[in-house]
Scaffold this motif. Sequence first.
Motif, PDB file in Angstrom:
ATOM      1  N   ILE A 333     -14.251 -89.881 -33.202  1.00  0.00           N
ATOM      2  CA  ILE A 333     -14.300 -88.581 -33.123  1.00  0.00           C
ATOM      3  C   ILE A 333     -14.895 -87.821 -34.006  1.00  0.00           C
ATOM      4  O   ILE A 333     -15.157 -86.611 -34.288  1.00  0.00           O
ATOM      5  N   PHE A 334     -15.359 -88.631 -35.273  1.00  0.00           N
ATOM      6  CA  PHE A 334     -16.176 -87.970 -36.378  1.00  0.00           C
ATOM      7  C   PHE A 334     -17.400 -87.871 -35.879  1.00  0.00           C
ATOM      8  O   PHE A 334     -18.004 -86.841 -36.291  1.00  0.00           O
ATOM      9  N   ASP A 335     -18.348 -88.903 -35.305  1.00  0.00           N
ATOM     10  CA  ASP A 335     -19.679 -88.799 -34.848  1.00  0.00           C
ATOM     11  C   ASP A 335     -20.472 -88.184 -36.142  1.00  0.00           C
ATOM     12  O   ASP A 335     -20.970 -86.879 -36.125  1.00  0.00           O
ATOM     13  N   VAL A 336     -20.423 -88.792 -37.312  1.00  0.00           N
ATOM     14  CA  VAL A 336     -21.184 -88.604 -38.552  1.00  0.00           C
ATOM     15  C   VAL A 336     -22.657 -89.055 -38.373  1.00  0.00           C
ATOM     16  O   VAL A 336     -22.692 -90.317 -38.505  1.00  0.00           O
ATOM     17  N   PRO A 337     -23.542 -88.265 -38.411  1.00  0.00           N
ATOM     18  CA  PRO A 337     -25.211 -88.917 -38.397  1.00  0.00           C
ATOM     19  C   PRO A 337     -25.079 -89.640 -39.707  1.00  0.00           C
ATOM     20  O   PRO A 337     -24.548 -89.328 -40.837  1.00  0.00           O
ATOM     21  N   ARG A 338     -25.843 -90.858 -39.493  1.00  0.00           N
ATOM     22  CA  ARG A 338     -25.773 -91.501 -40.632  1.00  0.00           C
ATOM     23  C   ARG A 338     -26.748 -91.041 -41.727  1.00  0.00           C
ATOM     24  O   ARG A 338     -26.531 -91.475 -42.967  1.00  0.00           O
ATOM     25  N   GLY A 339     -27.705 -90.402 -41.583  1.00  0.00           N
ATOM     26  CA  GLY A 339     -28.306 -89.715 -42.693  1.00  0.00           C
ATOM     27  C   GLY A 339     -28.722 -90.623 -43.848  1.00  0.00           C
ATOM     28  O   GLY A 339     -29.575 -91.710 -43.838  1.00  0.00           O
ATOM     29  N   LEU A 340     -28.243 -90.179 -44.957  1.00  0.00           N
ATOM     30  CA  LEU A 340     -28.715 -91.040 -46.330  1.00  0.00           C
ATOM     31  C   LEU A 340     -28.058 -92.545 -46.068  1.00  0.00           C
ATOM     32  O   LEU A 340     -28.774 -93.513 -46.816  1.00  0.00           O
ATOM     33  N   ASN A 341     -27.245 -92.836 -45.106  1.00  0.00           N
ATOM     34  CA  ASN A 341     -26.549 -93.933 -45.231  1.00  0.00           C
ATOM     35  C   ASN A 341     -27.189 -94.840 -44.065  1.00  0.00           C
ATOM     36  O   ASN A 341     -26.785 -95.878 -43.491  1.00  0.00           O
ATOM     37  N   SER A 342     -28.422 -94.595 -43.571  1.00  0.00           N
ATOM     38  CA  SER A 342     -29.670 -95.233 -42.927  1.00  0.00           C
ATOM     39  C   SER A 342     -30.163 -96.171 -43.618  1.00  0.00           C
ATOM     40  O   SER A 342     -30.327 -96.270 -44.939  1.00  0.00           O
ATOM     41  N   LEU A 343     -30.700 -97.443 -43.041  1.00  0.00           N
ATOM     42  CA  LEU A 343     -31.420 -98.316 -43.978  1.00  0.00           C
ATOM     43  C   LEU A 343     -32.861 -97.625 -44.407  1.00  0.00           C
ATOM     44  O   LEU A 343     -33.271 -96.546 -43.827  1.00  0.00           O
ATOM     45  N   TYR A 344     -33.367 -98.015 -45.384  1.00  0.00           N
ATOM     46  CA  TYR A 344     -34.756 -97.581 -45.799  1.00  0.00           C
ATOM     47  C   TYR A 344     -35.539 -97.378 -44.997  1.00  0.00           C
ATOM     48  O   TYR A 344     -36.610 -96.815 -44.930  1.00  0.00           O
ATOM     49  N   LEU A 345     -35.616 -98.440 -44.058  1.00  0.00           N
ATOM     50  CA  LEU A 345     -36.612 -98.666 -42.945  1.00  0.00           C
ATOM     51  C   LEU A 345     -36.525 -97.493 -41.996  1.00  0.00           C
ATOM     52  O   LEU A 345     -37.460 -97.026 -41.387  1.00  0.00           O
ATOM     53  N   ASP A 346     -35.305 -96.630 -41.966  1.00  0.00           N
ATOM     54  CA  ASP A 346     -35.209 -95.552 -41.189  1.00  0.00           C
ATOM     55  C   ASP A 346     -35.009 -94.301 -42.109  1.00  0.00           C
ATOM     56  O   ASP A 346     -34.348 -93.359 -41.425  1.00  0.00           O
ATOM     57  N   GLY A 347     -35.539 -94.385 -43.340  1.00  0.00           N
ATOM     58  CA  GLY A 347     -35.386 -93.171 -44.044  1.00  0.00           C
ATOM     59  C   GLY A 347     -34.274 -93.058 -44.904  1.00  0.00           C
ATOM     60  O   GLY A 347     -34.309 -91.906 -45.428  1.00  0.00           O
ATOM     61  N   GLY A 348     -33.507 -93.897 -44.954  1.00  0.00           N
ATOM     62  CA  GLY A 348     -32.269 -93.797 -45.635  1.00  0.00           C
ATOM     63  C   GLY A 348     -32.219 -94.683 -47.086  1.00  0.00           C
ATOM     64  O   GLY A 348     -33.378 -94.662 -47.297  1.00  0.00           O
ATOM     65  N   LEU A 349     -31.045 -94.806 -47.665  1.00  0.00           N
ATOM     66  CA  LEU A 349     -30.898 -95.283 -48.960  1.00  0.00           C
ATOM     67  C   LEU A 349     -30.488 -96.809 -49.051  1.00  0.00           C
ATOM     68  O   LEU A 349     -30.543 -97.130 -50.107  1.00  0.00           O
ATOM     69  N   LEU A 350     -30.130 -97.269 -47.941  1.00  0.00           N
ATOM     70  CA  LEU A 350     -29.678 -98.590 -48.003  1.00  0.00           C
ATOM     71  C   LEU A 350     -30.658 -99.537 -48.208  1.00  0.00           C
ATOM     72  O   LEU A 350     -31.479 -99.775 -47.231  1.00  0.00           O
ATOM     73  N   TYR A 351     -30.623-100.384 -49.186  1.00  0.00           N
ATOM     74  CA  TYR A 351     -31.820-101.149 -49.446  1.00  0.00           C
ATOM     75  C   TYR A 351     -31.386-102.299 -50.231  1.00  0.00           C
ATOM     76  O   TYR A 351     -30.369-102.107 -51.209  1.00  0.00           O
ATOM     77  N   SER A 352     -31.540-103.673 -49.661  1.00  0.00           N
ATOM     78  CA  SER A 352     -30.985-104.874 -50.377  1.00  0.00           C
ATOM     79  C   SER A 352     -32.180-105.460 -51.116  1.00  0.00           C
ATOM     80  O   SER A 352     -33.132-105.721 -50.286  1.00  0.00           O
ATOM     81  N   PRO A 353     -32.027-106.056 -52.526  1.00  0.00           N
ATOM     82  CA  PRO A 353     -32.952-107.062 -52.811  1.00  0.00           C
ATOM     83  C   PRO A 353     -32.781-108.215 -52.039  1.00  0.00           C
ATOM     84  O   PRO A 353     -32.082-108.650 -51.205  1.00  0.00           O
TER      85      PRO A 353
END
Length: 355
Positions: A333-353
């Motif tokens: 019911i929330f349907d929150v777009p991932r936005g910044l919570n996308s992988l860095y490959l998709d323009g977000g900030l999620l990045y792992s060493p």
Amino acid sequence: MSVRKLPLFVMLALLILAGTVFGQTLDTVRSRGTLICGVNQNLPGFGSIDEDGDFVGFDIDFCHAIAAAVLGDAEAVEFRPLSATERFTALQSGEIDVLIRNSTWTSTRDVSLGLNWAPTTFYDGQGFIVRKNSGIETLEDLDGFNICVQTGTTTERNLADTMATLDIDYTPLVFQDTNQSIAAYDDGACEAFTTDKSGLVSRQTTLRDPGEHTILDATISKKPLGPAGPPTLDATTSKEPLGPAARHGDDQWYDIVKWTVLATFLAEEFGVDSMNASSLFESSESPQVRRLLGADPDRVSALGLDPDAFLNAITQVGNYAEIYDRHLGPDTIFDVPRGLNSLYLDGGLLYSPPM
């Protein structure tokens, strides 16, 4: 006497004592047979209790992932519901093993409270909720409309600054508290309501028909310079990086919490999920996937965990995308777009060493 005025030798002694007291968290958890995880029980989407009496939510699943990695059983968790005022003391005192309760990483909490923050699992910031049939999809679409907001807050100031920068003409309808603001929005007094996105996720469930509303992708935790300019940050913005926290003094346990979170990022990046992880453990020719899943056992064992620790976490709980979609994604019911919570490959900030 303040901590700053303590003699250096006293501070060093305290640090050594902290390491002695809290340096065996992994052994304690294994001896106990359960992970004690400090959580929220009143924030739907992140941490709440369902109709069956079970803890559910985005944060809750990271507790399950750590339990799976450490104990081999995602269900070996004791959830300790904590208020905002109780949460940090409970972690400092050893009442809980890890805190995963929509808590923002700040310098004060990191340093003065003696907490270690794992990688951010949810980049929060100020957002907007609108009706799905309104035709509003961007901030520019709010031009000429009313926006409900709580008065006397940084939320109200961020709204004014952002709209002025973008030259958007709007009418703020201000209220003394959030309950009044969301009620006015639900009554149709305004076309949008603004607050932190995690708050929007929770507040959406209180609306008369939650499915009629959607949270915009736009996040104003950064102040845009305009269509041609890059975003910049200023003192009026409200960055809210949320994630797990562990105590200072036990680096091994901190590494375990940290790398369990990162394993969910890496799994999504490598296309590893709860359905294919076991088969990829046997068949993958990718060195990175093999390290993640424990086929190259030294990489995971160096943390003090069994080689299949992250394989267990992924098969029993899922990668980051699975966790996100289960609680916040398009089928909720929330349907929150991932936005910044996308992988860095998709323009977000999620990045792992790399592992």
